[in-house]
Design an enzyme around this catalytic site. Structure first.
Site, PDB file in Angstrom:
ATOM      1  N   SER A 137       0.691  -1.182  -0.043  1.00 16.24           N
ATOM      2  CA  SER A 137      -0.124   0.133  -0.292  1.00 16.24           C
ATOM      3  C   SER A 137       0.862   1.302  -0.065  1.00 16.24           C
ATOM      4  O   SER A 137       2.132   1.589   0.403  1.00 16.24           O
ATOM      5  CB  SER A 137      -0.918   0.055   1.190  1.00 16.24           C
ATOM      6  OG  SER A 137      -2.047   0.893   1.052  1.00 16.24           O
ATOM      7  N   LYS A 193      -4.356  -6.407   3.352  1.00 12.84           N
ATOM      8  CA  LYS A 193      -4.630  -4.952   2.167  1.00 12.84           C
ATOM      9  C   LYS A 193      -5.809  -5.273   2.372  1.00 12.84           C
ATOM     10  O   LYS A 193      -6.162  -4.128   1.982  1.00 12.84           O
ATOM     11  CB  LYS A 193      -3.955  -6.039   0.615  1.00 12.84           C
ATOM     12  CG  LYS A 193      -3.909  -4.986   0.295  1.00 12.84           C
ATOM     13  CD  LYS A 193      -2.903  -3.654   0.280  1.00 12.84           C
ATOM     14  CE  LYS A 193      -3.132  -2.051  -0.563  1.00 12.84           C
ATOM     15  NZ  LYS A 193      -3.434  -2.487  -1.464  1.00 12.84           N
ATOM     16  N   HIS A 196      -7.706  -2.890   4.656  1.00 14.50           N
ATOM     17  CA  HIS A 196      -7.021  -2.297   4.908  1.00 14.50           C
ATOM     18  C   HIS A 196      -7.765  -1.230   3.681  1.00 14.50           C
ATOM     19  O   HIS A 196      -8.302  -0.239   4.014  1.00 14.50           O
ATOM     20  CB  HIS A 196      -5.284  -1.963   4.136  1.00 14.50           C
ATOM     21  CG  HIS A 196      -5.083  -0.866   4.274  1.00 14.50           C
ATOM     22  ND1 HIS A 196      -5.007  -0.074   2.870  1.00 14.50           N
ATOM     23  CD2 HIS A 196      -3.924   0.069   4.715  1.00 14.50           C
ATOM     24  CE1 HIS A 196      -4.367   0.818   2.682  1.00 14.50           C
ATOM     25  NE2 HIS A 196      -3.138   1.324   3.759  1.00 14.50           N
ATOM     26  N   ASN A 197      -8.184  -1.566   1.984  1.00 18.64           N
ATOM     27  CA  ASN A 197      -8.587  -1.198   1.736  1.00 18.64           C
ATOM     28  C   ASN A 197      -9.886  -0.192   2.207  1.00 18.64           C
ATOM     29  O   ASN A 197     -10.719   0.391   1.940  1.00 18.64           O
ATOM     30  CB  ASN A 197      -8.754  -1.514   0.358  1.00 18.64           C
ATOM     31  CG  ASN A 197      -7.054  -1.295  -0.188  1.00 18.64           C
ATOM     32  OD1 ASN A 197      -5.727  -1.140   0.000  1.00 18.64           O
ATOM     33  ND2 ASN A 197      -6.767  -1.626  -1.574  1.00 18.64           N
ATOM     34  N   GLU A 200     -10.064   2.300   4.464  1.00 18.41           N
ATOM     35  CA  GLU A 200      -9.549   3.142   3.675  1.00 18.41           C
ATOM     36  C   GLU A 200     -10.885   3.955   3.101  1.00 18.41           C
ATOM     37  O   GLU A 200     -11.270   5.324   3.055  1.00 18.41           O
ATOM     38  CB  GLU A 200      -8.315   2.656   2.584  1.00 18.41           C
ATOM     39  CG  GLU A 200      -8.498   4.089   1.915  1.00 18.41           C
ATOM     40  CD  GLU A 200      -7.651   4.030   0.304  1.00 18.41           C
ATOM     41  OE1 GLU A 200      -6.349   3.415   1.074  1.00 18.41           O
ATOM     42  OE2 GLU A 200      -7.867   3.657  -0.320  1.00 18.41           O
TER      43      GLU A 200
HETATM   44  P1  NBP Z   1      -0.581  -1.801 -14.694  1.00 13.48           P
HETATM   45  O1  NBP Z   1      -1.614  -2.655 -13.332  1.00 13.48           O
HETATM   46  O2  NBP Z   1      -1.207  -0.508 -14.969  1.00 13.48           O
HETATM   47  O3  NBP Z   1      -0.060  -3.069 -15.008  1.00 13.48           O
HETATM   48  C1  NBP Z   1       0.730  -2.808 -15.953  1.00 13.48           C
HETATM   49  C2  NBP Z   1       1.697  -3.930 -16.097  1.00 13.48           C
HETATM   50  O4  NBP Z   1       0.903  -4.997 -16.568  1.00 13.48           O
HETATM   51  C3  NBP Z   1       2.845  -3.535 -16.546  1.00 13.48           C
HETATM   52  O5  NBP Z   1       3.939  -3.138 -16.451  1.00 13.48           O
HETATM   53  C4  NBP Z   1       2.399  -4.365 -17.765  1.00 13.48           C
HETATM   54  O6  NBP Z   1       3.576  -4.795 -18.844  1.00 13.48           O
HETATM   55  C5  NBP Z   1       2.002  -5.428 -17.651  1.00 13.48           C
HETATM   56  N1  NBP Z   1       0.921  -6.436 -17.853  1.00 13.48           N
HETATM   57  C6  NBP Z   1      -0.061  -6.517 -18.329  1.00 13.48           C
HETATM   58 BR1  NBP Z   1      -1.293  -5.499 -18.655  1.00 13.48          BR
HETATM   59  N2  NBP Z   1      -0.559  -8.058 -18.939  1.00 13.48           N
HETATM   60  C7  NBP Z   1       0.831  -8.318 -18.438  1.00 13.48           C
HETATM   61  C8  NBP Z   1       0.751  -9.650 -19.202  1.00 13.48           C
HETATM   62  N3  NBP Z   1      -0.428 -10.569 -19.898  1.00 13.48           N
HETATM   63  N4  NBP Z   1       1.719 -10.386 -18.788  1.00 13.48           N
HETATM   64  C9  NBP Z   1       2.903  -9.636 -18.369  1.00 13.48           C
HETATM   65  N5  NBP Z   1       2.729  -8.249 -18.443  1.00 13.48           N
HETATM   66  C10 NBP Z   1       1.422  -7.894 -18.462  1.00 13.48           C
HETATM   67  O7  NBP Z   1      -0.326  -1.086 -13.243  1.00 13.48           O
HETATM   68  P2  NBP Z   1       0.458  -0.456 -12.223  1.00 13.48           P
HETATM   69  O8  NBP Z   1      -0.360   0.404 -11.701  1.00 13.48           O
HETATM   70  O9  NBP Z   1       2.385  -0.983 -11.696  1.00 13.48           O
HETATM   71  O10 NBP Z   1      -0.139  -1.819 -10.749  1.00 13.48           O
HETATM   72  C11 NBP Z   1       0.688  -2.926 -10.340  1.00 13.48           C
HETATM   73  C12 NBP Z   1       0.075  -3.730  -9.857  1.00 13.48           C
HETATM   74  O11 NBP Z   1       0.431  -2.084  -8.591  1.00 13.48           O
HETATM   75  C13 NBP Z   1      -1.351  -4.225  -9.473  1.00 13.48           C
HETATM   76  O12 NBP Z   1      -1.842  -5.109  -8.924  1.00 13.48           O
HETATM   77  C14 NBP Z   1      -1.866  -2.512  -8.945  1.00 13.48           C
HETATM   78  O13 NBP Z   1      -3.552  -3.195  -9.048  1.00 13.48           O
HETATM   79  C15 NBP Z   1      -1.048  -2.803  -7.844  1.00 13.48           C
HETATM   80  N6  NBP Z   1      -0.949  -1.991  -6.569  1.00 13.48           N
HETATM   81  C16 NBP Z   1      -1.094  -0.222  -7.187  1.00 13.48           C
HETATM   82  C17 NBP Z   1      -1.649   1.004  -6.958  1.00 13.48           C
HETATM   83  C18 NBP Z   1      -1.448   1.760  -7.781  1.00 13.48           C
HETATM   84  O14 NBP Z   1      -1.047   2.854  -6.663  1.00 13.48           O
HETATM   85  N7  NBP Z   1      -1.402   2.755  -8.872  1.00 13.48           N
HETATM   86  C19 NBP Z   1      -1.199   0.780  -5.698  1.00 13.48           C
HETATM   87  C20 NBP Z   1      -0.922  -0.891  -4.813  1.00 13.48           C
HETATM   88  C21 NBP Z   1      -1.533  -1.841  -5.378  1.00 13.48           C
HETATM   89  P3  NBP Z   1       2.910  -3.646 -20.418  1.00 13.48           P
HETATM   90  O15 NBP Z   1       4.590  -2.813 -19.892  1.00 13.48           O
HETATM   91  O16 NBP Z   1       4.070  -4.428 -21.003  1.00 13.48           O
HETATM   92  O17 NBP Z   1       2.059  -3.649 -21.399  1.00 13.48           O
END
Ligand code: NBP
Length: 488
Positions: A137, A193, A196-197, A200
């Protein structure tokens, strides 16, 4: 058989797969800690190249395919997946299990549903590979500078992961302790987690209700209410969400000169973890009514057609301001505090129930501790929760702990005034109201549940138990009304 050469000794001690916002920041955080060499991989290599170019100081070891990625890691290989939850996670797990070996560790740091994590753990562990569902988080800032980390998985994997996670986690301001603990096995980390959400959601909705009541009750402007929140942030309510609320309310829209909050469409989005918390609570039979109302409040806000049609429905007179604004604001502050205690009490109830259902040994005080920094619900208040569980590890409901019981006792009259005012003035305050109803339900000596049992026995012979003797009873309602003891 894995496709890698088992003799390979890579340079990196930790890897990250998925280099979007979260993964790239987490990789940079890892790389900034002494002793870490970080291997990176992203499905689209352009993103990897971008990170390499922008951050040469990180010394990343990049790969264009999974075989290269596995070869770049020292054994036991340890990789954190930070990709889109769901199909993306499964695709990466499939690839990694092809190139990893028994004893290696796959961490899923995405927002996975805990039941998926349990299933994935089962699948991956069949290959002798550890799978560690880990809640992270704090958004992108947290990932880069120190998140709150909630890992599940095996004790063995924690031996390797513990020092790594401790090095990158946020540290609590009070004692400098890293905000990470081994939550429990398999899906425990993602479960916590999720809670937590859920909390939130409740916290945010409560703050929204407090703002709305003050604005409509006193006519104060968003900027003036920002000052009130900033003031609250110096007391028991001190928290990240109160702090950012002041900043959001102070923001002026550059285009119109209006307070930005008045320009933002009042339809709240959601990514689903609040709904999961409620769905899981329903399955576990835990009344997380405040969290549920917070989730529903977002759903209601996002029904423009219904809201437009309902605007003509009758309500109290529009014109209204409170007589004593300062007294009202103080009441709202007290109501917010009491309702927040209920939100946490309900959330921790769900943790206790989940732990019992899934066989996790979760230390509630530790969970409150690791939420003290890095995460969205970080708050001064969390120390009180840790203290409460330290004083009584078997506490049946957080709200009954002496500190919280007293805090609610001190607030309850104000809380009731606020809920009454909201109802009388037609201002929706679903979490204030439902939290108070929950509190009164919990403390009631007798509940109308007795009548419900009578109704159930009447129409469905569902039986009931009595207050004065053991056994299970059914009444022959339509004949001579004789009670029958059906079992002991
Ligand atoms: P995203 O959730 O937007 O996912 C994008 C990433 O996933 C890219 O690296 C993309 O690769 C990869 N990807 C996908 Br889409 N499909 C794929 C596949 N079939 N094989 C391999 N790679 C694949 O990224 P994020 O916002 O950085 O979040 C990452 C994780 O962290 C998520 O589970 C999210 O829920 C969690 N999270 C996010 C936050 C936040 O604030 N954003 C907070 C806490 C947790 P590509 O570049 O090749 O398309």
């Amino acid at each position: 058989m894995s496709e890698n050469a088992s003799s390979t000794q890579g340079q990196a001690n930790i890897g990250v797969v998925g280099l979007a916002v979260m993964g790239s920041n987490l990789a940079r955080n890892l790389a900034s800690r002494a002793g870490n060499t970080v291997a990176i991989y992203n499905r689209t290599y352009a993103k990897t190249q971008e990170l390499l170019t922008e951050h040469p100081e990180a010394g990343f070891v990049a790969s264009e395919d999974y075989v290269g990625f596995a070869a770049s890691l020292r054994t036991p290989r340890t990789a954190i997946i930070m990709v889109q939850a769901g199909a993306g996670t499964d695709a990466v797990i499939d690839e990694l299990t092809r190139v990893f070996e028994p004893g290696d560790i796959i961490v899923d740091g995405g927002n996975a549903r805990f039941t998926d994590t349990i299933a994935r753990e089962g699948r991956v562990s069949e290959k002798g590979i550890h799978f560690v569902g880990t809640g992270i988080s704090g958004g992108e800032e947290g990932a880069l500078h120190g998140p709150s980390i909630m890992p599940g998985g095996s004790d063995e994997s924690w031996q390797t992961l513990g020092p790594i996670f401790r090095s990158i986690a946020a540290t609590a301001p009070e004692d400098g302790e890293p905000c990470v603990t081994h939550v429990g096995h398999d899906g425990a980390g993602h479960f916590v987690k999720m809670i937590h959400n859920g909390i939130e959601y409740s916290d945010m909705q409560l703050i929204g209700e407090a703002y709305d009541l003050i604005r409509r009750g006193t006519g104060r402007s968003p900027a003036e209410i920002a000052d009130i929140f900033a003031e609250w942030n110096t007391g028991e309510l001190e928290s990240y969400l109160i702090e950012i609320t002041a900043e959001v309310l102070r923001q002026v829209d550059a285009e119109t000169g209006q307070p930005l909050v008045d320009v933002i469409l009042d339809q709240a989005g959601a990514k689903g973890t609040g709904a999961w918390t409620v769905q899981s609570a329903l399955d576990l039979g835990i009344p997380v009514s405040g969290i549920a109302e917070a989730v529903f409040a977002r759903s209601l806000s996002s029904k423009p057609a219904q809201r437009a049609a309902a605007r003509q429905l009758a309500g109290p007179d529009e014109e209204w301001t409170v007589d004593d604004a300062d007294a009202f604001i103080a009441d709202v502050q007290a109501a917010l505090y009491a309702s927040k205690i209920i939100a946490y009490s309900q959330g921790f109830d769900e943790i206790v129930a989940g732990a019992a259902q899934y066989g996790w040994d979760i230390d509630k005080g530790e969970i409150a501790k690791i939420w003290r920094a890095g995460c969205i619900i970080r708050a001064r208040f969390l120390n009180r929760i840790t203290d409460a569980y330290a004083e009584d590890p078997a506490l049946v409901a957080l709200v009954t702990a002496p500190f919280f019981a007293q805090a609610v006792a001190d607030s309850q009259e104000a809380w009731r005034r606020v809920v009454s005012t909201a109802a009388a003035r037609g201002i929706p305050a679903p979490v204030f109201s439902s939290s108070l109803a929950y509190y009164d339900g919990l403390r009631a000596e007798r509940l109308p549940a007795a009548l419900i049992q009578g109704q159930r026995d009447f129409f469905g012979a569902h039986t009931y138990r009595r207050t004065d003797k053991p056994g299970v009873f059914h009444t022959l309602w339509s004949s001579d009304r004789t009670e029958v003891q059906t079992a002991d």
